[in-house]
Design a protein around this motif. Structure first.
Motif, PDB file in Angstrom:
ATOM      1  N   VAL A 321       9.755  57.443  65.602  1.00 45.39           N
ATOM      2  CA  VAL A 321      10.659  57.394  64.485  1.00 45.39           C
ATOM      3  C   VAL A 321      11.802  56.658  64.785  1.00 45.39           C
ATOM      4  N   ASP A 322      12.125  55.549  64.311  1.00 51.08           N
ATOM      5  CA  ASP A 322      13.333  54.898  64.376  1.00 51.08           C
ATOM      6  C   ASP A 322      14.388  55.329  63.473  1.00 51.08           C
ATOM      7  N   GLU A 323      15.398  56.092  63.913  1.00 55.24           N
ATOM      8  CA  GLU A 323      16.477  56.755  63.167  1.00 55.24           C
ATOM      9  C   GLU A 323      17.722  56.179  63.400  1.00 55.24           C
ATOM     10  N   ARG A 324      17.807  55.000  64.128  1.00 62.67           N
ATOM     11  CA  ARG A 324      19.109  54.161  64.226  1.00 62.67           C
ATOM     12  C   ARG A 324      19.661  53.547  62.568  1.00 62.67           C
ATOM     13  N   ASP A 325      20.939  53.794  62.838  1.00 65.57           N
ATOM     14  CA  ASP A 325      21.729  53.042  61.318  1.00 65.57           C
ATOM     15  C   ASP A 325      22.340  51.931  61.784  1.00 65.57           C
ATOM     16  N   TYR A 326      21.463  50.787  61.654  1.00 67.22           N
ATOM     17  CA  TYR A 326      21.562  49.418  61.855  1.00 67.22           C
ATOM     18  C   TYR A 326      22.902  49.261  61.042  1.00 67.22           C
ATOM     19  N   HIS A 327      23.195  49.407  59.936  1.00 71.44           N
ATOM     20  CA  HIS A 327      24.097  48.879  59.022  1.00 71.44           C
ATOM     21  C   HIS A 327      25.411  49.670  59.665  1.00 71.44           C
ATOM     22  N   SER A 328      25.501  50.592  60.097  1.00 72.13           N
ATOM     23  CA  SER A 328      26.803  51.280  60.400  1.00 72.13           C
ATOM     24  C   SER A 328      27.162  50.781  61.798  1.00 72.13           C
ATOM     25  N   GLU A 329      26.009  50.293  62.497  1.00 70.40           N
ATOM     26  CA  GLU A 329      26.472  49.757  63.991  1.00 70.40           C
ATOM     27  C   GLU A 329      27.168  48.291  63.763  1.00 70.40           C
ATOM     28  N   ILE A 330      26.557  47.697  62.663  1.00 73.51           N
ATOM     29  CA  ILE A 330      27.033  46.316  62.674  1.00 73.51           C
ATOM     30  C   ILE A 330      28.601  46.419  61.842  1.00 73.51           C
ATOM     31  N   ALA A 331      28.484  47.073  61.135  1.00 66.66           N
ATOM     32  CA  ALA A 331      29.951  47.486  60.248  1.00 66.66           C
ATOM     33  C   ALA A 331      31.011  47.938  61.323  1.00 66.66           C
ATOM     34  N   ASN A 332      30.521  48.820  62.367  1.00 70.59           N
ATOM     35  CA  ASN A 332      31.584  49.259  63.397  1.00 70.59           C
ATOM     36  C   ASN A 332      32.310  47.835  64.169  1.00 70.59           C
ATOM     37  N   VAL A 333      31.224  46.990  64.536  1.00 70.92           N
ATOM     38  CA  VAL A 333      31.559  45.625  65.136  1.00 70.92           C
ATOM     39  C   VAL A 333      32.463  44.821  64.239  1.00 70.92           C
ATOM     40  N   MET A 334      32.169  44.879  62.830  1.00 67.70           N
ATOM     41  CA  MET A 334      32.869  43.958  61.898  1.00 67.70           C
ATOM     42  C   MET A 334      34.121  44.480  61.728  1.00 67.70           C
ATOM     43  N   LYS A 335      34.595  45.746  62.130  1.00 72.30           N
ATOM     44  CA  LYS A 335      35.954  46.268  61.817  1.00 72.30           C
ATOM     45  C   LYS A 335      37.063  45.267  62.441  1.00 72.30           C
ATOM     46  N   GLY A 336      36.901  44.780  63.338  1.00 73.28           N
ATOM     47  CA  GLY A 336      37.963  43.721  64.090  1.00 73.28           C
ATOM     48  C   GLY A 336      37.751  42.393  63.361  1.00 73.28           C
ATOM     49  N   PHE A 337      37.210  42.205  62.360  1.00 72.59           N
ATOM     50  CA  PHE A 337      37.136  40.947  61.685  1.00 72.59           C
ATOM     51  C   PHE A 337      36.883  41.180  60.119  1.00 72.59           C
ATOM     52  N   PRO A 338      38.227  41.525  59.571  1.00 69.25           N
ATOM     53  CA  PRO A 338      38.129  41.920  58.426  1.00 69.25           C
ATOM     54  C   PRO A 338      38.030  40.802  57.394  1.00 69.25           C
ATOM     55  N   GLU A 339      37.773  39.538  57.572  1.00 65.47           N
ATOM     56  CA  GLU A 339      37.763  38.701  56.630  1.00 65.47           C
ATOM     57  C   GLU A 339      36.477  37.881  56.622  1.00 65.47           C
ATOM     58  N   VAL A 340      35.255  38.719  57.410  1.00 65.80           N
ATOM     59  CA  VAL A 340      33.967  38.231  57.425  1.00 65.80           C
ATOM     60  C   VAL A 340      33.117  39.399  56.980  1.00 65.80           C
TER      61      VAL A 340
END
Length: 587
Positions: A321-340
């Motif tokens: 069962v794949d329980e990874r939260d892909y959206h949260s992992e991407i959002a965490n990377v995107m914190k350093g790029f607020p205009e993207v």
């Protein structure tokens, strides 16, 4: 023989211009018209020419407005340069070096000099790293190198006008970073960098701390603005305006993961070589008889089939069962790029990015971080706008109009463009605004800070008039206010307060004050050349009326705001706002 011009003092201190691969070199501010470009506003678009001849190198001034000084004297004719000549061009003094160029540069020069590239088309990933340069320098004579010349800390520029440049730093010292060569230790030729922008300190505990010195565009660490002195980590990217850099600690130990060696099979504490040998001998005897071998084989087959049957009855299939939260992992990377912004389709394994980043290095950093997540299949970043490419293209177009040479554009933050500088008249400002509306695609993200000098002069003139300082003339050029003329000596304190107010006026970068205080006897302005006296009337040997520019005037009357205070035999005296004037005539 290869010669060089080495900037020893001034705005471009540290710059080296090499005279090679040609016989003529043009020097100036315009990159399209010169082989050797000087990024200095006080340098003409095409300022100087150096020609190589049989006698040596000849220097000629091409500028009609800005002189060149050689050893303190104005250059009027082409001059043959000699070793060590001091050449002042714009705000920088260069030393001419020819004899020393026959030798290879010293190791210290090789390690500390900023990297320079002749190929303007090189991309960031083609810029040689410091380690590559250092390795090339050490390879021929590695056993003779004094590593004490190699400073531990290195500031390496990875984005902006000086991409690839490097500056060494040492422990226990502070370094001012800015665009003013007279104030900064590390000079950045970037219009978005303040004169004194930031300070970096290598502390005694070997930590590296950066502090914002009240700059206009701030200091960003990984895209986040700092409000107080902050410790820099080795992996962080620092932005000052459009310039990006990292701090490299050359002595930092590299982290290596050591694999655990496989454990040896344990024989047991009591298993000596003799005991093992005895056990083997016993087993050989046990299986020596044929009957024993047959019985053992039969029992083995029975046990094998029994085990197979049991395993068949109880066989299971593992469901993952794949329980990874892909959206949260991407959002965490995107914190350093607020205009993207991003959109992730799990079914198609596709990630779409839309927005702004400051520089190409930021886009590369974002792509690297997302690819390291491991689950992104297709990364579509074609809709990411690199602001540096936009404003550099706009500056190229702006420079094509000579009336706009004091205006430029930059990006202070991702998706936030700023156009600043100076225009002479309101009419020119209107034309520039119309041009922006037609040629710039991000008007909703543009902050127009262009100063109109005509409005600035009108504002200052009004304040001078209100204060009673009509004898002061005004001139504004690229934000520098020049005041000339005279004031009454008894009003000097009031005038100084007014000048202090001018220093805080938006658009004023500096003030040159050439105003002279005069005593009451000296403060009489001669207006004889401006007015024509054609007649007068006399009563009791005293002139009681006068004809000035066709007007019949008497004492107490006014002309052009000036009141006639006295009519003498050859002189008319007038007053206005405490200042005295005179008109001389023949009776």
């Amino acid at each position: 023989m290869i010669a060089r011009l080495v900037a020893e003092n001034g705005q471009l201190k540290g710059l080296t211009l090499t005279l090679s691969k040609a016989v003529e070199w043009h020097l100036g501010r315009d990159p399209d018209a010169n082989q050797l470009v000087l990024q200095d506003a006080s340098v003409s678009r095409q300022h100087a020419l150096i020609r190589k001849s049989d006698q040596g190198y000849l220097l000629e001034n091409l500028s009609l407005t800005n002189p060149i000084f050689v050893n303190g004297k104005i250059l009027s004719n082409p001059t043959l340069l000699k070793e060590g000549d001091q050449i002042k061009i714009g705000g920088t003094t260069f030393a001419f070096k020819a004899e020393a160029d026959a030798k290879a540069p010293s190791l210290k020069e090789s390690l500390t000099a900023p990297l320079k590239f002749d190929d303007k088309d090189k991309t960031l990933d083609q810029v040689p790293s410091y380690d590559t340069v250092f390795e090339e320098v050490l390879t021929p004579t590695a056993d003779k190198v004094d590593l004490s010349l190699r400073q531990r800390w290195l500031l390496k520029i990875i984005g902006g006008p000086q991409s690839g440049a490097e500056f060494s730093m040492e422990k226990g010292r502070s370094y001012i970073i800015g665009s003013d060569a007279t104030l900064a230790d590390i000079i950045l030729y970037d219009l978005s960098v303040s004169r004194k922008h930031a300070k970096i300190t290598i502390q005694d505990d070997e930590s590296c701390v950066i502090e914002d010195l009240g700059s206009r565009n701030g200091v960003l660490i990984d895209g986040i603005a700092i409000a107080k002195p902050t410790v820099i980590k080795g992996s962080e990217v620092i932005n000052l305006g459009t310039t990006s850099f990292i701090i490299v600690d050359r002595e930092k130990a590299s982290e290596t993961i050591l694999s655990t060696p496989p454990e040896k099979e344990s024989v047991g504490a009591a298993s000596s070589p003799a005991a093992v040998k005895a056990e083997v001998s016993l087993l050989k005897k046990l299986f020596a008889s044929k009957e024993t071998q047959v019985i053992t084989l039969s029992l083995g087959i029975v046990v094998l089939f029994a085990a197979f049957g049991i395993s068949s009855l109880f066989s299971t299939t593992t469901v993952v069962v794949d329980e990874r939260d892909y959206h949260s992992e991407i959002a965490n990377v995107m914190k350093g790029f607020p205009e993207v912004s991003f959109s992730y389709n799990r079914k198609l394994n596709q990630l779409l990015l839309v927005g702004h980043v400051l520089a190409p290095v930021d886009k590369t950093k974002l792509e690297y971080a997302l690819n390291n997540l491991g689950f992104v299949g297709v990364l579509d970043d074609s809709n990411i706008i690199i602001d540096q490419n936009i404003w550099m293209q706009m500056n190229t177009l702006i420079s094509q109009n000579p009336s706009w040479n004091a205006v430029s554009m930059y990006a202070s933050k991702p998706g936030l463009f700023v156009v600043s500088g100076y225009l002479k008249t309101r009419k020119e400002a209107g034309l520039f605004s119309d041009w922006l509306n037609l040629n710039f695609n991000y008007l909703d993200r543009l902050n127009n800070q262009v100063v109109v000098e005509e409005d600035l002069i009108a504002n200052i003139a009004s304040q001078l008039f209100t204060g009673g300082f009509n004898g002061v003339a005004i001139d504004v050029t690229s934000g520098e206010l020049t005041l000339t003329g005279f004031i009454p000596q008894d009003k000097e304190a009031s005038y100084d307060k007014l000048v202090a107010i001018f220093k805080t006026t938006p658009g004023i970068r500096g003030i040159k004050n050439f105003v002279t205080p005069l005593t009451p006897s000296e403060a009489v302005v001669d207006l004889t050349d401006n007015y024509k006296v054609t007649g007068f009337s006399t009563k009791d040997n005293t002139n009681i009326s006068i004809v000035i520019n066709g007007q019949i005037l008497s004492r107490g009357d006014q002309i052009n705001g000036m009141t006639i205070s006295s009519i003498q035999e050859h002189t008319i005296f007038l007053e206005k706002n405490g200042l005295k004037f005179k008109i001389q005539y023949n009776s």
